[in-house]
Write an enzyme that holds these catalytic residues in place. Structure first.
Site, PDB file in Angstrom:
ATOM      1  N   GLY A  14       0.785  -1.245   0.000  1.00  0.00           N
ATOM      2  CA  GLY A  14       0.000   0.000   0.000  1.00  0.00           C
ATOM      3  C   GLY A  14       0.812   1.286   0.000  1.00  0.00           C
ATOM      4  N   HIS A 107       1.594   0.604 -13.254  1.00  0.00           N
ATOM      5  CA  HIS A 107       2.372  -0.587 -13.607  1.00  0.00           C
ATOM      6  C   HIS A 107       3.855  -0.208 -13.661  1.00  0.00           C
ATOM      7  CE1 HIS A 107       3.064  -4.570 -15.182  1.00  0.00           C
ATOM      8  NE2 HIS A 107       3.904  -4.029 -16.046  1.00  0.00           N
TER       9      HIS A 107
HETATM   10  C1  GRF Z   1       3.873  -1.272  -7.408  1.00  0.00           C
HETATM   11  O1  GRF Z   1       5.191  -1.488  -7.855  1.00  0.00           O
HETATM   12  C2  GRF Z   1       2.938  -1.177  -8.583  1.00  0.00           C
HETATM   13  O2  GRF Z   1       3.534  -0.644  -9.717  1.00  0.00           O
HETATM   14  C3  GRF Z   1       2.562  -2.609  -8.838  1.00  0.00           C
HETATM   15  O3  GRF Z   1       2.507  -3.201  -7.559  1.00  0.00           O
HETATM   16  C4  GRF Z   1       3.325  -2.476  -6.657  1.00  0.00           C
HETATM   17  C5  GRF Z   1       2.459  -2.080  -5.515  1.00  0.00           C
HETATM   18  O4  GRF Z   1       3.159  -1.507  -4.461  1.00  0.00           O
HETATM   19  N1  GRF Z   1       1.331  -2.682  -9.575  1.00  0.00           N
HETATM   20  P1  GRF Z   1       2.415  -0.854  -3.244  1.00  0.00           P
HETATM   21  O5  GRF Z   1       1.459  -1.882  -2.680  1.00  0.00           O
HETATM   22  O6  GRF Z   1       1.691   0.367  -3.731  1.00  0.00           O
HETATM   23  O7  GRF Z   1       3.490  -0.506  -2.256  1.00  0.00           O
END
Ligand code: GRF
Length: 210
Positions: A14, A107
């Site tokens: 998160g 992404h």
């Molecule tokens: C991020 O690297 C995002 O690009 C990918 O999943 C990861 C999520 O990280 N889709 P977080 O949960 O926001 O720390």
């Protein structure tokens, strides 16, 4: 003018959710997070506190039942924007069609390259000279949908995937909240599956300075 109502879907850490919440706490940002929905009751992002609903939907439910529950919750929350932030489930047209042009995702690659998982490992293996992150609308295709914004970084030959992922995550934390803020300013729209950003020069300036 009312604030843009944002619901964030997460599955884990998160950190992007946190960055969005922080951005929304700024006076000049007309957006607020009204709900967090997770398919994982252990997601550490659920520990964040604030004036928003936290909803957990059982990941063991069949896809149909999961999405029906998701849809019921979204109907109650009535978000203007749904942000996927590390949400590890692919949404079917049942959801993406109902919320067309209202769901966005982050992404960690320069889409359309390296869709799916293990992006950094694959980017390094392929020897690409640049990577980055993409904010895009979500449709029924995997990491497809019209691209809203991209930030790039050069790859140093000696970089590990951990280093690359840390570098790109920092960029995600700036660009994702900025895109949410642009939605709140009604500067983003989609025409014939292409994103149009009002005053795009300002965004490009912001991106260059990330
Ligand atoms: C991020 O690297 C995002 O690009 C990918 O999943 C990861 C999520 O990280 N889709 P977080 O949960 O926001 O720390």
């Amino acid at each position: 003018m009312g604030k843009l109502k944002v619901v964030v879907l997460i599955s884990g850490r998160g950190s992007n959710l946190k960055a969005i919440i922080n951005k929304c706490s700024k006076k000049n940002v007309l957006a607020k997070v009204i709900g967090i929905i997770s398919n994982n009751s252990n997601a550490s992002g659920l520990k964040l506190t604030g004036d928003f609903k936290k909803i957990i939907i059982d990941n063991k439910l069949s896809k149909k039942r999961f999405e029906t529950e998701l849809q019921n919750n979204l109907e109650k929350l009535k978000p203007d924007l749904i942000c996927l932030a590390g949400f590890m489930k692919i949404l079917s047209p049942f959801i993406t069609k109902k919320w067309k042009n209202k769901i966005i995702n982050v992404h960690p690659s320069l889409l359309p390259s390296f869709k799916g998982l293990n992006t950094h490992e694959r980017a390094l293996k392929a020897g690409v000279k640049k990577s980055g992150c993409t904010i895009h609308f979500v449709d029924e295709s995997l990491d497809g949908g019209p691209i809203i914004a991209q930030v790039e970084t050069s790859i140093n030959k000696k970089m590990s995937s951990k280093e690359l992922s840390e570098k790109i995550l920092k960029m995600e934390h700036k660009i994702y909240p900025e895109v949410v803020s642009l939605f709140a300013k009604k500067r983003i729209c989609v025409k014939e599956d292409k994103v149009i950003i009002k005053d795009e020069k300002k965004l490009n300036f912001f991106i260059k300075n990330i």
